[in-house]
Every structure is written in C-alpha cells, then in structure tokens.
Design a protein around this motif. Structure first.
Motif, PDB file in Angstrom:
ATOM      1  N   LEU A  23       3.609  -4.472  -6.950  1.00  0.00           N
ATOM      2  CA  LEU A  23       3.002  -3.148  -7.043  1.00  0.00           C
ATOM      3  C   LEU A  23       3.245  -2.381  -5.741  1.00  0.00           C
ATOM      4  O   LEU A  23       3.166  -2.952  -4.650  1.00  0.00           O
ATOM      5  CB  LEU A  23       1.494  -3.245  -7.282  1.00  0.00           C
ATOM      6  N   ILE A  24       3.528  -1.078  -5.876  1.00  0.00           N
ATOM      7  CA  ILE A  24       3.577  -0.177  -4.732  1.00  0.00           C
ATOM      8  C   ILE A  24       2.570   0.935  -4.995  1.00  0.00           C
ATOM      9  O   ILE A  24       2.694   1.676  -5.980  1.00  0.00           O
ATOM     10  CB  ILE A  24       4.979   0.416  -4.528  1.00  0.00           C
ATOM     11  N   GLY A  25       1.556   1.028  -4.162  1.00  0.00           N
ATOM     12  CA  GLY A  25       0.502   2.010  -4.393  1.00  0.00           C
ATOM     13  C   GLY A  25      -0.195   1.825  -5.730  1.00  0.00           C
ATOM     14  O   GLY A  25      -0.616   2.788  -6.369  1.00  0.00           O
ATOM     15  N   GLY A  45       6.033   2.532  -9.614  1.00  0.00           N
ATOM     16  CA  GLY A  45       6.063   2.543  -8.157  1.00  0.00           C
ATOM     17  C   GLY A  45       7.476   2.673  -7.632  1.00  0.00           C
ATOM     18  O   GLY A  45       7.742   3.398  -6.679  1.00  0.00           O
ATOM     19  N   GLU A  46       8.397   1.976  -8.286  1.00  0.00           N
ATOM     20  CA  GLU A  46       9.813   2.036  -7.922  1.00  0.00           C
ATOM     21  C   GLU A  46      10.614   1.451  -9.076  1.00  0.00           C
ATOM     22  O   GLU A  46      10.169   0.509  -9.741  1.00  0.00           O
ATOM     23  CB  GLU A  46      10.069   1.240  -6.642  1.00  0.00           C
ATOM     24  N   ALA A  47      11.800   1.990  -9.328  1.00  0.00           N
ATOM     25  CA  ALA A  47      12.712   1.444 -10.319  1.00  0.00           C
ATOM     26  C   ALA A  47      14.033   1.123  -9.643  1.00  0.00           C
ATOM     27  O   ALA A  47      14.647   1.973  -9.012  1.00  0.00           O
ATOM     28  CB  ALA A  47      12.924   2.441 -11.453  1.00  0.00           C
ATOM     29  N   ILE A  48      14.452  -0.141  -9.762  1.00  0.00           N
ATOM     30  CA  ILE A  48      15.726  -0.605  -9.210  1.00  0.00           C
ATOM     31  C   ILE A  48      16.590  -1.022 -10.393  1.00  0.00           C
ATOM     32  O   ILE A  48      16.243  -1.956 -11.127  1.00  0.00           O
ATOM     33  CB  ILE A  48      15.514  -1.787  -8.250  1.00  0.00           C
ATOM     34  N   SER A  99       0.840  -1.200   0.000  1.00  0.00           N
ATOM     35  CA  SER A  99       0.000   0.000   0.000  1.00  0.00           C
ATOM     36  C   SER A  99       0.875   1.250   0.000  1.00  0.00           C
ATOM     37  O   SER A  99       0.513   2.286  -0.573  1.00  0.00           O
ATOM     38  CB  SER A  99      -0.924   0.004   1.221  1.00  0.00           C
ATOM     39  N   GLU A 100       2.036   1.144   0.634  1.00  0.00           N
ATOM     40  CA  GLU A 100       3.048   2.194   0.613  1.00  0.00           C
ATOM     41  C   GLU A 100       4.371   1.527   0.945  1.00  0.00           C
ATOM     42  O   GLU A 100       4.429   0.322   1.151  1.00  0.00           O
ATOM     43  CB  GLU A 100       2.729   3.291   1.636  1.00  0.00           C
TER      44      GLU A 100
END
Length: 290
Positions: free
Chosen positions: A252-254, A274-277, A229-230
């Motif tokens: 998934l993030i958010g 949501g995020e890039a690594i 969710s976060e």
C-alpha cells in the motif's frame, strides 16, 4: 545521488596507548578511557559486560576499535562512545562481533568479514562528522531489534550475502544494497529510502516506509505486505528481467494498493490505486485512478 562512503578502511596505525587483546579477556562493570586503539588480534577474544568505554580522538577517525581476522568481540549492556563531540572513532570489524543490548555512539562503522556479525537490541547513533555504516564483502550478518539513528546517514551493504535484518528502525538512514543478494528485511521501519542496485534475491516483508524503494538493475526482488505513508517503488534497468522478475504483493502507498502487472493482457485496473507498474504487457486499462 553519489555514494559518499569509504570503500576501504585501513588497519589502524599502532599507538603507544593501544589496548591490545591477544588472549581471552572478560571485563565486567568497568569504565575504561582509551587514548589509543582497541585492537583484538587473531585468536584474541574480548568480552565486555556492563562496561562504558570512552575513546578520546583529537580528530575524527584518529583511533579504531579494530577486530582482526580470527578475533572475537562480544559486548553485553555496553556503551562504546567518542569522548569528544565531532571527534568520532572508527568501529572496524574483520573478525567476529556479537553486540547485545549495546550502544555505539559517534562512530564510523566498517565491516569486512565473512565471519559472523550479530547485533541484537543495539543502538547506533551517528554524529554529523561520521560518514557511514558500511558492510563490505560480508556474510552471515544478523541485525535484530536494532536502531540506526542518523542524519542523512548511508547504511550500505556492498558485495554482501546472507543478510538478515529484522525488527529494526532506520531513522534518517539511507539503506542501500549494491551487488548483494540473499538478504531478508522484515518488520522494519525506514524513514528514508531503500535503494537496491545490481542486486538479487532480496526479500522485503512487513515493513513500514516513508520514502522510496528504488530497484536499479536488480532481479528477483520481493516486496510483500509493506506499507508506505508516501513515496513509490521505482524499477529501472536494461534487461527484461530487471523489470519482470520481481514479486510485489499486498503493498500500500498512502493506503492505496500497488499493482504490479507482468506478462499480461486484457486487464482493467480501477478504483483507488497507489501505483501501477506495468511490464511486458498490452491492452491494460487503468480507470478512475485516484
């Protein structure tokens, strides 16, 4: 943050009112009040069915429920609880334990066993005087459909392997693995963080999280079909394999996807992210990250 759990819990000091199990005992439908330790000795086998056990401690950790190496404790529909608020006992397992549809309340839990730990449909409810749930040098750990309910409670697996956690709920519990491997966490709900340190071959699938996953000096961590969710996924280390050996897919993030890019070049990531690594890669473009 600093770990606040116990590294070693000593065997209990014998007391005059101890309940000591040396053979095979089965208790059904009893209410039992203890003013001492419950000790299952090597070769002892205690089964509690539909029982309520009260343990009176005059200070936190005065008494223990202690299963020694080669001892066995089985519970079904049983509650083991401290009789006084903020004066919990220690639940200390070095043998085999099978807990089914049972509740442990106000207790420090400490497991040090290569024998079986099997908990199904159980509730562990921590009180503010309790430090932790610690699995230390344990193998063959099965936690299924259990609730761990705490207040900033560490649940730590230290030097463990062959761990299976499924359909569990960790509320206000900080789940941690240190120097551990061959662990599977699936269909779980975690409201705090999941921290992995110096660990390997841990697979996290179909989980719902509202905190962070932190991987420190880990290898071959798989995070698959999970939703945050976060929070975020954080990876740190000092070797390339600490960054490049993992699997992160369909996360998934958010509601936005996580991209894990390894050993790649010439890629463009755009849209909702949501995020890039990005690991050991070059010429990677991230556009319109919203």
């Amino acid at each position: 943050g600093p770990m606040k759990y116990h590294v070693l819990v000593e065997r209990p000091e014998p007391g005059p009112n101890d309940w000591v199990v040396e053979g095979t005992e089965v208790r059904k439908g009893e209410v039992i009040t203890l003013l001492g330790n419950l000790i299952v000795k090597p070769g002892g086998n205690l089964t509690l069915i539909n029982c309520l056990i009260y343990i009176y401690c005059s200070y936190p950790g005065e008494w223990q429920v202690f299963v020694d190496n080669g001892g066995v404790l089985k519970t079904v529909n049983t509650t083991i609880t401290a009789a006084r608020k903020r004066k919990g006992f220690i639940f200390h397992i070095r043998g085999q334990v099978y807990l089914y549809r049972s509740r442990i309340t106000a207790s420090d839990m400490y497991f040090l066993t290569k024998e079986t730990i099997d908990m199904r449909e159980c509730v562990y409810n921590a009180s503010s005087d309790i430090y932790d749930v610690l699995f230390h040098k344990s193998k063959h750990v099965f936690l299924r459909s259990c609730n761990f309910l705490g207040e900033d409670l560490p649940c730590v697996f230290q030097n463990c392997s062959d761990v299976y956690i499924s359909n569990c709920y960790f509320r206000y519990v900080d789940l941690r693995f240190e120097n551990s491997g061959d662990a599977y966490i699936t269909n779980c709900n975690l409201t705090y963080s999941l921290e992995l340190k110096d660990s390997r071959d841990i697979r996290i699938t179909d989980c719902v999280l509202s905190g962070f996953i932190r991987c420190r000096e880990c290898v071959r961590i798989a995070i698959v079909d999970c939703s945050f969710s976060e929070g975020s996924i954080t990876i740190t280390g000092h070797e390339l394999r600490h960054y490049a050996s993992h699997t992160i897919t369909n996360v998934l993030i958010g509601g936005k996807p996580v991209y894990y890019v390894v050993n790649s070049s010439g890629l463009t990531i755009s849209g909702k992210v949501g995020e890039a690594i990005v690991v050991n890669s070059h010429d990677i473009k991230i556009r319109y990250m919203i």
